[in-house]
Design a protein around this motif. Structure first.
Motif, PDB file in Angstrom:
ATOM      1  N   ASP A  19     -56.599  15.918  27.101  1.00  0.00           N
ATOM      2  CA  ASP A  19     -56.143  14.991  28.139  1.00  0.00           C
ATOM      3  C   ASP A  19     -55.368  13.837  27.529  1.00  0.00           C
ATOM      4  O   ASP A  19     -54.486  13.262  28.158  1.00  0.00           O
ATOM      5  N   TRP A  57     -59.271  29.132  39.636  1.00  0.00           N
ATOM      6  CA  TRP A  57     -58.778  27.834  39.157  1.00  0.00           C
ATOM      7  C   TRP A  57     -57.733  27.313  40.127  1.00  0.00           C
ATOM      8  O   TRP A  57     -56.961  28.059  40.719  1.00  0.00           O
ATOM      9  N   GLU A 105     -57.012  20.919  37.984  1.00  0.00           N
ATOM     10  CA  GLU A 105     -58.418  20.910  37.564  1.00  0.00           C
ATOM     11  C   GLU A 105     -58.524  21.254  36.085  1.00  0.00           C
ATOM     12  O   GLU A 105     -57.651  21.902  35.518  1.00  0.00           O
ATOM     13  N   GLY A 106     -59.651  20.866  35.504  1.00  0.00           N
ATOM     14  CA  GLY A 106     -59.940  21.260  34.135  1.00  0.00           C
ATOM     15  C   GLY A 106     -60.525  22.663  34.116  1.00  0.00           C
ATOM     16  O   GLY A 106     -61.001  23.174  35.133  1.00  0.00           O
ATOM     17  N   LYS A 145     -65.490  22.306  35.204  1.00  0.00           N
ATOM     18  CA  LYS A 145     -64.112  21.873  35.414  1.00  0.00           C
ATOM     19  C   LYS A 145     -63.778  20.620  34.601  1.00  0.00           C
ATOM     20  O   LYS A 145     -63.033  19.744  35.027  1.00  0.00           O
ATOM     21  N   ARG A 158     -56.747  20.430  30.784  1.00  0.00           N
ATOM     22  CA  ARG A 158     -55.976  20.525  32.029  1.00  0.00           C
ATOM     23  C   ARG A 158     -54.548  21.021  31.776  1.00  0.00           C
ATOM     24  O   ARG A 158     -53.900  21.535  32.677  1.00  0.00           O
TER      25      ARG A 158
END
Length: 143
Positions: A10, A33, A37-38, A43, A47
């Motif tokens: 991130d 997915w 979202e992760g 989640k 990302r």
């Protein structure tokens, strides 16, 4: 290092975002997915896509280790040769002495064999017996 795979996070933003036409995007959607979202059950995973550095290095797996080992071996060989060069003066002196000794022995043998040389015939004999037989021959005595 070329060809190294770097995980996106991130913090660094990772690679470019996937668009809907991307096969990976479609596969992730089929597995549940949604964009933004992760990854993972909670989640909380990455990302952004994993950034991959393109490489034109086509050597294959393990090649780098082989090359490193070969270079290390060559360096050891080169160091050994350099140490032999340092000892070269001593070796050269030994070679000169050995050559002189060989020349001295050759000269001594030539002088010793000179006793078996017939000046009349201009012929060299190897043994006393050959030289004796030659001297007692009729041809030599008749000259």
């Amino acid at each position: 290092r070329p060809g190294r795979i770097v995980m996106a996070s991130d913090d660094d933003g990772g690679g470019a975002e996937l668009d809907a036409s991307n096969e990976g995007f479609k596969m992730l959607q089929r597995m549940g997915w949604t964009a933004g979202e992760g990854l993972g059950k909670a989640k909380t995973g990455i990302r952004a896509p994993i950034a991959v550095a393109a490489s034109d290095d086509r050597a294959g797996l393990g090649r780098r280790e082989e090359e490193t080992a070969a270079l290390e071996t060559a360096a050891k060989q080169r160091k050994r040769l350099e140490s032999e060069i340092a000892d070269d003066d001593v070796a050269k002196k030994r070679r000169v002495e050995a050559s002189k000794l060989k020349d001295d022995r050759t000269e001594a043998a030539r002088r010793q064999h000179a006793e078996f040389y017939c000046e009349v015939c201009e012929k060299q004999y190897r043994t006393v017996a050959e030289f004796s037989a030659h001297l007692s021959s009729v041809r030599v005595l008749g000259r």
